[in-house]
Design a protein around this motif. Structure first.
Motif, mmCIF file in Angstrom:
data_model
loop_
_atom_site.group_PDB
_atom_site.id
_atom_site.type_symbol
_atom_site.label_atom_id
_atom_site.label_comp_id
_atom_site.label_asym_id
_atom_site.label_seq_id
_atom_site.Cartn_x
_atom_site.Cartn_y
_atom_site.Cartn_z
ATOM 1 N N ALA A 24 0.827 -1.216 0.000
ATOM 2 C CA ALA A 24 0.000 0.000 0.000
ATOM 3 C C ALA A 24 0.853 1.254 0.000
ATOM 4 N N GLU A 25 1.904 1.268 0.807
ATOM 5 C CA GLU A 25 2.798 2.430 0.868
ATOM 6 C C GLU A 25 3.460 2.700 -0.480
ATOM 7 N N LEU A 26 3.744 1.654 -1.217
ATOM 8 C CA LEU A 26 4.381 1.796 -2.524
ATOM 9 C C LEU A 26 3.399 2.186 -3.625
ATOM 10 N N GLY A 27 2.130 2.285 -3.270
ATOM 11 C CA GLY A 27 1.123 2.699 -4.239
ATOM 12 C C GLY A 27 0.636 1.588 -5.153
ATOM 13 N N ILE A 28 0.800 0.335 -4.721
ATOM 14 C CA ILE A 28 0.296 -0.781 -5.508
ATOM 15 C C ILE A 28 -1.228 -0.667 -5.562
ATOM 16 N N ASP A 29 -1.788 -0.728 -6.759
ATOM 17 C CA ASP A 29 -3.235 -0.557 -6.932
ATOM 18 C C ASP A 29 -4.044 -1.772 -6.504
ATOM 19 N N VAL A 30 -3.570 -2.946 -6.905
ATOM 20 C CA VAL A 30 -4.316 -4.175 -6.651
ATOM 21 C C VAL A 30 -3.356 -5.224 -6.092
ATOM 22 N N VAL A 31 -3.781 -5.878 -5.026
ATOM 23 C CA VAL A 31 -3.019 -6.971 -4.431
ATOM 24 C C VAL A 31 -3.854 -8.235 -4.527
ATOM 25 N N VAL A 32 -3.278 -9.270 -5.138
ATOM 26 C CA VAL A 32 -3.892 -10.589 -5.094
ATOM 27 C C VAL A 32 -3.178 -11.316 -3.963
ATOM 28 N N ALA A 33 -3.900 -11.551 -2.867
ATOM 29 C CA ALA A 33 -3.341 -12.178 -1.670
ATOM 30 C C ALA A 33 -3.704 -13.658 -1.694
ATOM 31 N N VAL A 34 -2.675 -14.507 -1.565
ATOM 32 C CA VAL A 34 -2.853 -15.935 -1.810
ATOM 33 C C VAL A 34 -2.656 -16.760 -0.545
ATOM 34 N N GLY A 35 -3.584 -17.666 -0.292
ATOM 35 C CA GLY A 35 -3.420 -18.668 0.745
ATOM 36 C C GLY A 35 -3.887 -18.264 2.118
ATOM 37 N N GLY A 47 -7.054 -0.916 3.566
ATOM 38 C CA GLY A 47 -7.984 -0.320 2.621
ATOM 39 C C GLY A 47 -7.353 0.608 1.603
ATOM 40 N N ARG A 48 -6.027 0.691 1.577
ATOM 41 C CA ARG A 48 -5.353 1.608 0.647
ATOM 42 C C ARG A 48 -5.065 0.967 -0.705
ATOM 43 N N ALA A 49 -5.451 -0.288 -0.877
ATOM 44 C CA ALA A 49 -5.315 -0.995 -2.155
ATOM 45 C C ALA A 49 -6.518 -1.919 -2.291
ATOM 46 N N THR A 50 -6.879 -2.211 -3.507
ATOM 47 C CA THR A 50 -7.908 -3.207 -3.746
ATOM 48 C C THR A 50 -7.273 -4.572 -3.509
ATOM 49 N N VAL A 51 -7.904 -5.403 -2.701
ATOM 50 C CA VAL A 51 -7.349 -6.720 -2.392
ATOM 51 C C VAL A 51 -8.315 -7.805 -2.852
ATOM 52 N N VAL A 52 -7.767 -8.767 -3.578
ATOM 53 C CA VAL A 52 -8.510 -9.950 -3.976
ATOM 54 C C VAL A 52 -7.858 -11.120 -3.259
ATOM 55 N N GLU A 53 -8.608 -11.777 -2.377
ATOM 56 C CA GLU A 53 -8.076 -12.916 -1.632
ATOM 57 C C GLU A 53 -8.453 -14.205 -2.336
ATOM 58 N N VAL A 54 -7.442 -15.065 -2.556
ATOM 59 C CA VAL A 54 -7.664 -16.353 -3.211
ATOM 60 C C VAL A 54 -7.010 -17.456 -2.390
ATOM 61 N N ALA A 55 -7.450 -18.688 -2.603
ATOM 62 C CA ALA A 55 -6.987 -19.807 -1.784
ATOM 63 C C ALA A 55 -5.628 -20.352 -2.196
ATOM 64 N N ASP A 56 -5.313 -20.293 -3.493
ATOM 65 C CA ASP A 56 -4.118 -21.003 -3.958
ATOM 66 C C ASP A 56 -3.625 -20.434 -5.283
ATOM 67 N N ALA A 57 -2.602 -21.086 -5.845
ATOM 68 C CA ALA A 57 -1.996 -20.621 -7.093
ATOM 69 C C ALA A 57 -2.999 -20.617 -8.240
ATOM 70 N N ASP A 58 -3.897 -21.595 -8.287
ATOM 71 C CA ASP A 58 -4.916 -21.611 -9.342
ATOM 72 C C ASP A 58 -5.818 -20.386 -9.248
ATOM 73 N N GLY A 59 -6.218 -20.040 -8.029
ATOM 74 C CA GLY A 59 -7.031 -18.848 -7.827
ATOM 75 C C GLY A 59 -6.280 -17.581 -8.194
ATOM 76 N N ALA A 60 -4.988 -17.557 -7.868
ATOM 77 C CA ALA A 60 -4.157 -16.392 -8.209
ATOM 78 C C ALA A 60 -4.042 -16.240 -9.709
ATOM 79 N N LEU A 61 -3.885 -17.349 -10.404
ATOM 80 C CA LEU A 61 -3.780 -17.325 -11.856
ATOM 81 C C LEU A 61 -5.078 -16.817 -12.476
ATOM 82 N N ALA A 62 -6.191 -17.286 -11.968
ATOM 83 C CA ALA A 62 -7.490 -16.838 -12.480
ATOM 84 C C ALA A 62 -7.696 -15.345 -12.213
ATOM 85 N N ALA A 63 -7.388 -14.905 -10.990
ATOM 86 C CA ALA A 63 -7.562 -13.489 -10.645
ATOM 87 C C ALA A 63 -6.651 -12.609 -11.475
#
Length: 98
Positions: A24-35, A47-63
């Protein structure tokens, strides 16, 4: 795309929260958080970045496939055991989605 760094022991939650805060401090717009640490990473962004939480590498790839556009820069970081190198390979055009 940020996943679990496995060898942190008792510092796991704090370091993943700090990772989210740094993104967030670096100004990353979107974070895909895995696991299982995705909640800690998301919490760190405060809340300073949009976060998409996924369960695993497959979810990260899809996101990532839905979120990443031409010209976007993507950082992929996790322990190798998480398997996110597949995400990096696909995004860089080095392989197809298996």
């Amino acid at each position: 795309v940020l996943g679990e760094m496995l060898e942190l022991g008792q510092h796991t939650a704090a370091e993943h929260t700090a990772l989210g805060a740094l993104a967030a401090e670096l100004g990353i717009d979107v974070v895909v958080a895995v696991g299982p640490v995705s909640g800690a990473i998301a919490s760190g962004t405060a809340g300073r970045a949009t976060v998409v939480e996924v369960a695993d590498a497959d979810g990260a790839l899809a996101a990532a496939g839905e979120l990443v556009g031409s010209g976007d820069a993507v950082l992929v970081k996790a322990s190798r055991a998480v398997g996110l190198e597949r995400v990096a390979e696909v995004l860089s055009g080095g392989t197809t989605n298996r």
